[in-house]
Design an enzyme around this catalytic site. Structure first.
Site, mmCIF file in Angstrom:
data_model
loop_
_atom_site.group_PDB
_atom_site.id
_atom_site.type_symbol
_atom_site.label_atom_id
_atom_site.label_comp_id
_atom_site.label_asym_id
_atom_site.label_seq_id
_atom_site.Cartn_x
_atom_site.Cartn_y
_atom_site.Cartn_z
ATOM 1 N N ASP A 254 0.801 -1.451 0.317
ATOM 2 C CA ASP A 254 0.362 -0.040 0.345
ATOM 3 C C ASP A 254 0.813 1.409 0.077
ATOM 4 O O ASP A 254 2.126 1.620 0.932
ATOM 5 C CB ASP A 254 -0.919 -0.207 1.141
ATOM 6 C CG ASP A 254 -1.745 1.497 1.134
ATOM 7 O OD1 ASP A 254 -3.063 0.866 0.374
ATOM 8 O OD2 ASP A 254 -1.238 1.934 2.069
ATOM 9 N N ALA A 255 0.706 2.059 -0.647
ATOM 10 C CA ALA A 255 1.642 3.605 -1.069
ATOM 11 C C ALA A 255 1.364 4.185 0.090
ATOM 12 O O ALA A 255 2.686 4.010 1.015
ATOM 13 C CB ALA A 255 1.186 4.033 -2.034
#
Length: 299
Positions: A254-255
């Protein structure tokens, strides 16, 4: 609980901040399944075969839940509403042990101070959560919310109140009314359109449900979800974290998680998966909550 009442009060846990929860719900994205109005939230819920519009606000360390349309609900309807709100705001969980862990950390103690009372805001409806996870794959949040609104307004149930139409996320049977071509006209990719229709088919046929999934161990839940076409590791972990409230679920890759970790730990590059696994080890049993608070720290 009295029969046929217009509102109920829910006791808030000791560590709870309605304003922090509102911040998460109102991050300047075009949310289509609830609206923030004043110091409250207006949301349309589907209760079996009926629709109920409610308003949630905070009063004297309680959550006030008011029925707007219809203006009076039966005891059975209120039980369903109460269960939904409690799950949405994660009211039953004692997060004091999590705060104890944060306060021992030089890196994370500020999370407990600055965001005190923030709860892991969930998506109680598993079908909605899974669809939302698919919609949001590999695109920015602003665009994901636009796609979600197009889908919701195309086939979700709506109710008009005081000149505004409020929508609920569509049920599987409603989404199945849309064709591949219609879904693609919303700017969904062909693959995402196909994934959404497949998920809708599985739920509509009863091949997957929240009740069935809840009877499994977390690893089995993960395997069941990733067996669905279009559901990879990130999508499954996000869904388990937000809808099933599996605390060990971490959306690796997840960024937002990577950016928050990099910022807090003053790293030159985004952390590797191995770094995240090692760093999360002291928070076993609270991994999902830590991820949620790390997302909060990006604001």
């Amino acid at each position: 609980m009295q029969k046929d009442t217009s509102s109920i009060q829910l006791s808030a846990p000791e560590i709870f901040s309605f304003s922090e929860c509102l911040w998460y719900l109102d991050r300047n994205y075009d949310e289509s399944t609830y609206q923030l109005e004043g110091n409250g939230i207006v949301k349309l819920l589907q209760l079996n075969n009926s629709s109920v519009l409610i308003r949630i606000s905070s009063e004297n360390k309680h959550l006030q839940v008011e029925a707007l349309q219809p203006a009076v609900l039966s005891a059975m309807e209120w039980q369903t509403v109460q269960a939904y709100v409690a799950e949405w705001f994660d009211l039953a969980r004692n997060i004091a042990p999590f705060y104890g862990l944060l306060q021992k950390s030089p890196d994370y103690a500020f999370l407990a101070r600055q965001y005190r009372g923030l709860r892991l805001m969930g998506i109680p409806d598993l079908f909605e959560c899974l669809c939302w996870s698919i919609i949001g794959q590999q695109i920015n949040l602003s665009f994901a919310y636009r796609l979600k609104r197009r889908l919701v307004e195309a086939c979700g149930s709506g109710i008009s109140w005081n000149g505004t139409v409020y929508y609920a996320f569509p049920a599987p049977a409603q989404l199945l009314q849309l064709s591949m071509e219609k879904l693609q006209s919303f700017q969904l990719s062909r693959s995402k359109a196909a994934y959404l229709l497949e998920v809708s088919r599985l739920f509509d046929a009863g091949e997957i449900s929240k009740t069935a999934l809840a009877g499994l161990e977390p690893e089995q839940m993960f395997k069941r979800l990733t067996a669905i076409r279009g559901v990879g590791e990130w999508t499954a972990n996000y869904t388990l974290m937000k809808s099933m409230k599996v605390q060990s679920s971490v959306p690796y890759g997840d960024a937002g998680l990577q950016n928050a970790w990099k910022k807090i730990h003053n790293l030159a590059a985004k952390p590797s998966r191995e770094e995240l696994v090692k760093g999360l080890e002291p928070y076993r049993g609270w991994e999902a909550y830590l991820v949620f608070y790390l997302w909060r720290s990006l604001s």
